[in-house]
Design a protein around this motif. Structure first.
Motif, PDB file in Angstrom:
ATOM      1  N   ILE A   8       9.536   4.622  -3.050  1.00  0.00           N
ATOM      2  CA  ILE A   8       9.955   5.978  -2.706  1.00  0.00           C
ATOM      3  C   ILE A   8      11.298   5.945  -2.005  1.00  0.00           C
ATOM      4  O   ILE A   8      11.719   4.929  -1.472  1.00  0.00           O
ATOM      5  CB  ILE A   8       8.916   6.680  -1.809  1.00  0.00           C
ATOM      6  N   PRO A  11      13.142  11.976   1.073  1.00  0.00           N
ATOM      7  CA  PRO A  11      13.099  13.223   0.326  1.00  0.00           C
ATOM      8  C   PRO A  11      14.331  14.065   0.568  1.00  0.00           C
ATOM      9  O   PRO A  11      14.997  13.941   1.602  1.00  0.00           O
ATOM     10  CB  PRO A  11      11.855  13.920   0.895  1.00  0.00           C
ATOM     11  N   ASP A  62       2.873  12.888   3.879  1.00  0.00           N
ATOM     12  CA  ASP A  62       3.785  12.462   2.814  1.00  0.00           C
ATOM     13  C   ASP A  62       2.939  11.891   1.676  1.00  0.00           C
ATOM     14  O   ASP A  62       2.267  10.872   1.842  1.00  0.00           O
ATOM     15  CB  ASP A  62       4.753  11.414   3.367  1.00  0.00           C
ATOM     16  N   ARG A  64       4.116  10.929  -1.308  1.00  0.00           N
ATOM     17  CA  ARG A  64       4.876  10.052  -2.214  1.00  0.00           C
ATOM     18  C   ARG A  64       4.492   8.591  -1.987  1.00  0.00           C
ATOM     19  O   ARG A  64       4.156   8.190  -0.889  1.00  0.00           O
ATOM     20  CB  ARG A  64       6.377  10.245  -1.985  1.00  0.00           C
ATOM     21  N   GLU A  70       0.953  11.125  -5.714  1.00  0.00           N
ATOM     22  CA  GLU A  70       1.908  11.495  -6.763  1.00  0.00           C
ATOM     23  C   GLU A  70       1.242  12.383  -7.818  1.00  0.00           C
ATOM     24  O   GLU A  70       1.873  13.289  -8.369  1.00  0.00           O
ATOM     25  CB  GLU A  70       2.483  10.230  -7.417  1.00  0.00           C
ATOM     26  N   LEU A  73       1.213  15.893  -6.504  1.00  0.00           N
ATOM     27  CA  LEU A  73       2.537  16.498  -6.578  1.00  0.00           C
ATOM     28  C   LEU A  73       2.898  16.887  -8.012  1.00  0.00           C
ATOM     29  O   LEU A  73       3.467  17.960  -8.260  1.00  0.00           O
ATOM     30  CB  LEU A  73       3.586  15.539  -6.016  1.00  0.00           C
ATOM     31  N   GLY A 256       7.762  16.805  -1.114  1.00  0.00           N
ATOM     32  CA  GLY A 256       6.936  15.613  -1.215  1.00  0.00           C
ATOM     33  C   GLY A 256       5.816  15.534  -0.208  1.00  0.00           C
ATOM     34  O   GLY A 256       5.056  14.568  -0.204  1.00  0.00           O
TER      35      GLY A 256
END
Length: 367
Positions: A8, A11, A62, A64, A70, A73, A256
């Motif tokens: 990652i 962001p 978070d 990510r 993921e 998201l 994210g």
């Protein structure tokens, strides 16, 4: 749960094609946690997670870098497009899917029009519309509700999102079990994915408010479930931190990241050790107030027959006070009491404790 890491990067500070969140607006002191670090057993991250759950009851997560994060998201990107199409439907067509007065099978699932409830003690009507989609429905655990074609066509997407969001919440519950010295599965066994519950995915649309009349869109309340996973791109959510002279503070959406908060069920299970914090929704700050605010929420609730009482098994959870008697009420009854009640033309702050939507008003009072 899997612990595969995905590389990652930091962001971006804003969301594409949307006005930026102003830098001069005071914001709530949410801790920023990483799902990937928590899943990898990072001690510092885990301690910060418990701190967030006991002190404010809100935190950033978070997503990510974790496969399940993921997935949430990716699915969310598509669901934001779906909800825009849904809310663009004609009002009368959307009202066909309001099931509050749906014969014998009444439910909060389905459509809720703007101006359905009150937002403050003055009786001002709320300024949002929403659509609730049952987890049990999309997982084929209950008879399906009628749905607009745009939702029916995306049923596999709802199923995928519900499974991933629920998986993250179960992981967070298992972390709390360990930190609070509860036996394994104390929380998770009361929130099984395939057990009947009031879990739901919610779409929310907050249209821009008149420049000369920008006020509360959704009144102050606590969530009556266990965990809430929120994704949005514009400000508007406000938290009232604990403390005698506390002031309402905006929560700044971060790309994210999900905004996670605990609900009243977790407070009841732990006799107040875990915090369910008051929050509300107002007009977004700065230039963002001129844009439509969309939110995607996953509400996790205890299974229908679970009693909302202090859970035994932890040496860290406070005992009941002398003379304290807990009410015998199951999750299904609690949800019905808090969410299905109608208070025509009125606002009662106590009624909003544990009410994610606020009281409804009579249909002839709708905007």
């Amino acid at each position: 749960m899997e612990t595969t890491q995905i590389p990652i990067q930091d962001p971006p500070s804003t969301f594409p094609d949307l006005p930026p969140f102003p830098d001069n607006v005071p914001t709530a002191p949410l801790l920023r946690l990483s799902l990937q670090k928590l899943m990898n057993g990072d001690k510092h991250e885990s301690e910060a997670f418990v701190k967030a759950c006991t002190e404010l009851g809100f935190f950033y997560l978070d997503l990510r870098g974790s496969m399940v994060g993921e997935k949430v998201l990716t699915d969310a990107e598509r669901l934001f497009d779906v909800q825009k199409g849904l809310f663009d439907m004609e009002l009368e067509e959307k009202r066909r899917f309001d099931f509050v007065n749906h014969g014998e099978r009444k439910s909060l699932f389905g459509y809720r029009a703007l101006g359905t409830g009150t937002a403050d003690e003055k009786g001002s009507l709320d300024r949002y519309e929403s659509y609730n989609i049952s987890k049990d429905d999309v997982l084929d655990l209950s008879p399906p509700w009628p749905a607009p074609p745009i939702l029916a066509a995306n049923r596999p997407l709802f199923t995928s999102y519900a499974r991933s969001a629920h998986s993250i919440i179960l992981f967070l519950m298992s972390e709390l079990e360990a930190h609070l010295h509860y036996p394994a599965s104390t929380f998770t066994s009361r929130h099984r994915l395939t057990a009947p519950s009031g879990d739901q995915i919610r779409f929310i649309k907050n249209p821009p408010q008149p420049m000369d009349d920008r006020r509360t869109s959704l009144g102050e309340h606590t969530d009556f479930g266990s965990f809430t996973l929120l994704l949005n791109r514009l400000g508007g959510l406000q938290v009232l931190p604990p403390g005698e002279n506390a002031q309402w503070r905006y929560v700044r959406p971060l790309p994210g990241h999900a905004i996670i908060n605990l609900g009243d069920a977790m407070t009841k299970f732990t006799n107040g050790l875990l915090r369910s914090n008051v929050h509300r929704v107002v007009a977004p700050p700065g230039e963002q107030a001129n844009s439509t605010r969309y939110s995607l929420v996953y509400f996790s609730r205890p299974e229908n027959d679970v009693l909302l009482k202090r859970l035994e098994g932890s040496d860290l959870v406070p005992e009941l006070g002398e003379g304290d008697v807990e009410e015998d009420i199951c999750a299904r009854e609690w949800i019905t009491r808090k969410a299905m009640s109608t208070r025509p033309g009125g606002y009662d702050r106590k009624q909003w404790e544990g009410s994610e939507e606020g009281p409804r008003v009579a249909r002839d009072s709708r905007m």
